[in-house]
Scaffold this active site. Sequence first.
Site, PDB file in Angstrom:
ATOM      1  N   HIS A  55       0.823  -1.204   0.000  1.00 54.88           N
ATOM      2  CA  HIS A  55       0.000   0.000   0.000  1.00 54.88           C
ATOM      3  C   HIS A  55       0.868   1.270   0.000  1.00 54.88           C
ATOM      4  CE1 HIS A  55      -3.611   2.328   1.449  1.00 54.88           C
ATOM      5  NE2 HIS A  55      -2.650   3.095   1.936  1.00 54.88           N
ATOM      6  N   GLU A  56       1.840   1.312   0.901  1.00 52.32           N
ATOM      7  CA  GLU A  56       2.717   2.484   1.000  1.00 52.32           C
ATOM      8  C   GLU A  56       3.590   2.627  -0.244  1.00 52.32           C
ATOM      9  OE1 GLU A  56       2.376   4.815   3.152  1.00 52.32           O
ATOM     10  OE2 GLU A  56       0.926   3.696   4.349  1.00 52.32           O
ATOM     11  N   HIS A  59       1.642   4.413  -2.929  1.00 53.40           N
ATOM     12  CA  HIS A  59       1.647   5.872  -2.723  1.00 53.40           C
ATOM     13  C   HIS A  59       2.989   6.458  -3.180  1.00 53.40           C
ATOM     14  CE1 HIS A  59      -2.044   6.283  -0.512  1.00 53.40           C
ATOM     15  NE2 HIS A  59      -1.659   5.545   0.516  1.00 53.40           N
ATOM     16  N   ASP A 151      -6.074   8.517   3.665  1.00 49.31           N
ATOM     17  CA  ASP A 151      -6.201   8.616   2.202  1.00 49.31           C
ATOM     18  C   ASP A 151      -7.554   9.168   1.762  1.00 49.31           C
ATOM     19  OD1 ASP A 151      -3.709   7.504   2.121  1.00 49.31           O
ATOM     20  OD2 ASP A 151      -4.434   5.462   1.781  1.00 49.31           O
TER      21      ASP A 151
END
Length: 343
Positions: A55-56, A59, A151
């Site tokens: 997930h990170e 980003h 988010d």
Amino acid sequence: MKTSIKIFKIFGIPIELDFSFLILIISIYFLAFLKLISLELAVLITLIFVTVVIHELAHSYVARHFGVKIEKILLLPIGGIAKMEEIPRVPRQELLISIAGPLTNLIIAFTLYGIASTRIFPQAIIEFVANFILVNVVLAFFNLIPAFPMDGGRILRALLAEKMSYLRSTEVAANLGKFLAILMAMAGIFFNLFLILIALFIYIGAEQEYRLVFISSLLEGVKVSDVMTPEPITLKPSSTVEEALKTVFKYKHMGYPVTENGELKGIVTFHDLSSAEKDTPIEEVMTKDVITVNINDDAMTALEKLTKHDLGRLPVLKDNKLVGIISKTDLIRTLDIMRRTKT
Ligand SMILES: [Zn+2]
């Protein structure tokens, strides 16, 4: 002091484990080894963190595409943080950076679901895959809650910023974030204490980010040259501590630039002088590695440097010559005046 270890790099981005996280993971497997918890649970927790890293990374990957420097991704017991420079104040870029994380988790979930429904996986790992799908879906939807600075909240601000000012959209998103954080904390009391911790992070984060945007909107268009004190009192590198102390008591400032022929050589503070011998030349006690600002920089840049390095004042340069000094007090005074005139 080092509080984390690097495990590997993906797309050139270092992935680091905080020591508290390492202790958590080792404890979990130790408990599983003692059969106090099931091995499946230990694996599931590991899967959650793998998902967080993915997930990170999503980003970070998109942020880097927009020129944002990524320092590292740090794993903590409460989740992952992508340490990066400030996200650009371009709503469309913030939108894409923010959506990349949850979207990647959803894509992984749907893809695995698609593959799993073809019954290609042996029964033994189907449960593992099902858990991984579930973790991805939960993480995606949790992060999409519009609780700024999560988010979902960032996506909301970016969408609002298409219609209203950046400051106003941040205010709306931050207020909603704080409201949802309070609800989350109340839910936490009944369901899971962990939620209270997350709620606290959201509340503080929303407040801090709003304040930062508020301050930068007040300082919009204000230059270092508008705020600085020109022609500050300076000291010579060859002056003694005793002479310098006389200047300190005469003018009652706490820090002085040290110059030679107009060129900045260092900065000396009352603290440096108070612990030194009287006849020492100040070039021996001054700080030589000085952080400076340019006269044409924005006042906000100066404020960011002061805050980031926890300094009280910055020398102002023009063509490498010292032309002024800007202090936190100057900036706070300016902010105060701006606030009174703008509202
Ligand atoms: Zn995220």
